[in-house]
Enzyme design. Structure first.
Site, PDB file in Angstrom:
ATOM      1  N   TYR A   1       0.841  -1.202   0.000  1.00 11.60           N
ATOM      2  CA  TYR A   1       0.000   0.000   0.000  1.00 11.60           C
ATOM      3  C   TYR A   1       0.879   1.256   0.000  1.00 11.60           C
ATOM      4  O   TYR A   1       0.734   2.135  -0.849  1.00 11.60           O
ATOM      5  CB  TYR A   1      -0.931  -0.017   1.221  1.00 11.60           C
ATOM      6  CG  TYR A   1      -1.611   1.305   1.475  1.00 11.60           C
ATOM      7  CD1 TYR A   1      -2.384   1.908   0.480  1.00 11.60           C
ATOM      8  CD2 TYR A   1      -1.479   1.973   2.683  1.00 11.60           C
ATOM      9  CE1 TYR A   1      -2.996   3.132   0.698  1.00 11.60           C
ATOM     10  CE2 TYR A   1      -2.090   3.190   2.911  1.00 11.60           C
ATOM     11  CZ  TYR A   1      -2.846   3.768   1.918  1.00 11.60           C
ATOM     12  OH  TYR A   1      -3.451   4.976   2.131  1.00 11.60           O
TER      13      TYR A   1
ATOM     14  N   ASN B   1      -3.337   9.300  10.677  1.00  8.46           N
ATOM     15  CA  ASN B   1      -4.545   8.480  10.909  1.00  8.46           C
ATOM     16  C   ASN B   1      -5.787   9.349  11.069  1.00  8.46           C
ATOM     17  O   ASN B   1      -5.943  10.039  12.078  1.00  8.46           O
ATOM     18  CB  ASN B   1      -4.333   7.577  12.120  1.00  8.46           C
ATOM     19  CG  ASN B   1      -3.371   6.462  11.782  1.00  8.46           C
ATOM     20  OD1 ASN B   1      -2.233   6.711  11.399  1.00  8.46           O
ATOM     21  ND2 ASN B   1      -3.844   5.236  11.865  1.00  8.46           N
TER      22      ASN B   1
ATOM     23  N   ARG C   1      -0.037  -7.303  12.976  1.00 12.67           N
ATOM     24  CA  ARG C   1      -0.591  -7.285  11.616  1.00 12.67           C
ATOM     25  C   ARG C   1       0.561  -6.971  10.657  1.00 12.67           C
ATOM     26  O   ARG C   1       1.247  -5.958  10.834  1.00 12.67           O
ATOM     27  CB  ARG C   1      -1.673  -6.206  11.542  1.00 12.67           C
ATOM     28  CG  ARG C   1      -2.534  -6.251  10.316  1.00 12.67           C
ATOM     29  CD  ARG C   1      -3.695  -5.282  10.412  1.00 12.67           C
ATOM     30  NE  ARG C   1      -3.258  -3.889  10.469  1.00 12.67           N
ATOM     31  CZ  ARG C   1      -4.087  -2.842  10.512  1.00 12.67           C
ATOM     32  NH1 ARG C   1      -5.388  -3.041  10.523  1.00 12.67           N
ATOM     33  NH2 ARG C   1      -3.632  -1.621  10.556  1.00 12.67           N
TER      34      ARG C   1
HETATM   35  N1  UFG Z   1      -5.452  -2.092  15.193  1.00 10.33           N
HETATM   36  C1  UFG Z   1      -5.781  -3.028  16.134  1.00 10.33           C
HETATM   37  N2  UFG Z   1      -7.000  -3.641  16.032  1.00 10.33           N
HETATM   38  C2  UFG Z   1      -7.893  -3.343  15.044  1.00 10.33           C
HETATM   39  C3  UFG Z   1      -7.539  -2.362  14.095  1.00 10.33           C
HETATM   40  C4  UFG Z   1      -6.301  -1.761  14.185  1.00 10.33           C
HETATM   41  O1  UFG Z   1      -5.005  -3.337  17.036  1.00 10.33           O
HETATM   42  O2  UFG Z   1      -8.971  -3.937  14.996  1.00 10.33           O
HETATM   43  C5  UFG Z   1      -4.151  -1.404  15.285  1.00 10.33           C
HETATM   44  C6  UFG Z   1      -3.290  -1.581  14.052  1.00 10.33           C
HETATM   45  O3  UFG Z   1      -2.556  -2.780  14.104  1.00 10.33           O
HETATM   46  C7  UFG Z   1      -2.415  -0.327  14.114  1.00 10.33           C
HETATM   47  C8  UFG Z   1      -3.361   0.722  14.732  1.00 10.33           C
HETATM   48  O4  UFG Z   1      -4.385  -0.018  15.384  1.00 10.33           O
HETATM   49  O5  UFG Z   1      -1.367  -0.547  14.988  1.00 10.33           O
HETATM   50  C9  UFG Z   1      -3.980   1.637  13.711  1.00 10.33           C
HETATM   51  O6  UFG Z   1      -4.526   0.842  12.677  1.00 10.33           O
HETATM   52  P1  UFG Z   1      -5.524   1.387  11.566  1.00 10.33           P
HETATM   53  O7  UFG Z   1      -5.909   0.229  10.722  1.00 10.33           O
HETATM   54  O8  UFG Z   1      -6.615   2.175  12.201  1.00 10.33           O
HETATM   55  O9  UFG Z   1      -4.645   2.427  10.762  1.00 10.33           O
HETATM   56  P2  UFG Z   1      -3.249   2.232  10.013  1.00 10.33           P
HETATM   57  O10 UFG Z   1      -2.247   2.952  10.863  1.00 10.33           O
HETATM   58  O11 UFG Z   1      -2.964   0.850   9.639  1.00 10.33           O
HETATM   59  O12 UFG Z   1      -3.520   2.957   8.646  1.00 10.33           O
HETATM   60  C10 UFG Z   1      -4.074   4.206   8.549  1.00 10.33           C
HETATM   61  C11 UFG Z   1      -4.651   4.387   7.161  1.00 10.33           C
HETATM   62  C12 UFG Z   1      -3.576   4.378   6.153  1.00 10.33           C
HETATM   63  C13 UFG Z   1      -2.498   5.349   6.514  1.00 10.33           C
HETATM   64  C14 UFG Z   1      -2.010   5.102   7.897  1.00 10.33           C
HETATM   65  C15 UFG Z   1      -0.985   6.123   8.263  1.00 10.33           C
HETATM   66  O13 UFG Z   1      -5.560   3.361   6.870  1.00 10.33           O
HETATM   67  O14 UFG Z   1      -4.102   4.767   4.923  1.00 10.33           O
HETATM   68  O15 UFG Z   1      -3.088   5.163   8.780  1.00 10.33           O
HETATM   69  O16 UFG Z   1      -0.725   6.104   9.621  1.00 10.33           O
HETATM   70  F1  UFG Z   1      -1.462   5.210   5.697  1.00 10.33           F
END
Ligand code: UFG
Length: 340
Positions: free
Chosen positions: A140, A169, A284
């Protein structure tokens, strides 16, 4: 100004569309509804149901007086991108390539693009500045970095005036527009699903990161503050704007404060009054430990100032959206679709 909002039926695109309309712009939403929702299209926007790769639909929309394109349409799930990178290279990179080609043919030279903190990967130092060496940890992030580079080349060669906004985020909601994905993978909506009684417990992905409580740290930004940045970016690409023809400028968007998964949970427990049970799960794939933004560049160059930097306010607004969802959807009704 007539703005083509590609991906305007999604979470951020729908909020930005509402703010554009409120500021007096005309909005045409182009979305194939592969992950967006018809009833999320902002009331007052024109709606074209088509893919960004549908050249005829995109060109027809552009040739109808569009001055600026805002491009939100993308796949954006880190975990999914590790399992299916081909979907990310196809939708994100080929999709944007098709859009840039159509823009060049139509003579549309102003672009605001949704980039991401995921382009940085594991940062060398914090907070992350725009000129940090990008080392994305997921397909991504790599696909979005490729698009940023592609836009840079097109700007130089074809006189485009372009801004890439690297979101950290995004959270929260505005009246009538908020986050709903299917399946939902993001932290705050998943936490709120537990509070709403839809799911029994939140899976916490990894508790052995090198952070104070072992869970990942992220920089959360209110979607309304993010929308303000889009309006400023739109002005910046204009004739007297800070980003002139032949230039591409990258701006980070975050608040500069990191919150761990456990801190988000504690905030949501306070806001909802629900105990929100958790279960420990594996890390993840593709998740960096810490992502915190420096947004000094956009503050200095475009005068952006977050008005809603508190995590509690973001969670409160997201919670209100979850609770009102059914009612609002019903009362608004879907936008009228335009045939192309
Ligand atoms: N997480 C959990 N449980 C869940 C969902 C998420 O523990 O059910 C954790 C993830 O592992 C991560 C954190 O929460 O550590 C944040 O996860 P998100 O999926 O909410 O967000 P991401 O940081 O993966 O991604 C988001 C956007 C991306 C962007 C990124 C930049 O989806 O497009 O933020 O920080 F690039």
């Amino acid at each position: 100004m007539k703005v083509l909002v590609v991906g305007g039926a999604g979470y951020i695109g729908s909020v930005v569309s509402s703010r554009l309309l409120a500021a007096g712009h005309e909005v045409v939403v182009l979305d194939d509804l592969s992950s967006g929702h018809h009833d999320a299209v902002a009331p007052g926007a024109e709606f074209v149901r088509a893919s960004v790769q549908d050249d005829r639909a995109v060109s027809t929309a552009l040739n109808d007086g569009v001055g600026v394109v805002m491009h939100f349409a993308a796949r954006s799930l880190v975990g999914e991108s590790v399992l299916h990178p081909e979907l990310y290279w196809s939708t994100n990179v080929q999709g944007t390539r098709a859009l840039l080609d159509a823009m060049r043919r139509a003579g549309t030279r102003r672009l605001v693009f949704s980039s991401t903190a995921a382009t940085y990967g594991e940062p060398g130092s914090l907070p992350i500045e725009e000129d940090a060496v990008p080392r994305p940890t997921s397909p991504y992030g790599r696909s979005k970095l490729a698009v940023d580079l592609m836009i840079e080349d097109d700007s130089l060669a074809h006189g485009l005036s372009a801004v890439s906004l690297r979101y950290f985020n995004v959270a929260g909601a505005i009246e009538g527009a908020g986050e709903r994905h299917d399946p939902e993978t993001h932290l705050i909506p998943n936490v709120l699903r537990v509070a709403a009684g839809e799911v029994e417990a939140l899976a916490v992905f990894g508790d052995d990161y090198s952070t104070p409580d072992g869970t990942c740290i992220r920089d959360y930004i209110h979607v309304d503050d993010l929308a303000t940045a889009h309006l400023l970016a739109l002005e910046a690409t204009g004739p007297d704007g800070a980003v002139g023809a032949g230039r591409h400028r990258v701006y980070n968007l975050g608040n500069g404060n990191g919150f761990s998964v456990r801190e988000v949970l504690d905030t949501a427990r306070r806001v909802t009054g629900h105990p929100i049970p958790t279960m420990q799960a594996d890390r993840r794939p593709g998740d960096p430990a810490i992502l915190v933004a420096s947004s000094q560049r956009i503050r200095a160059e475009l005068g952006w100032e977050p008005r809603r930097p508190g995590l509690e306010e973001m969670v409160t607004d997201a919670w209100r959206f979850v609770q009102n969802r059914g009612r609002e959807r019903h009362s608004r009704g879907p936008a009228v679709e335009k045939e192309i």
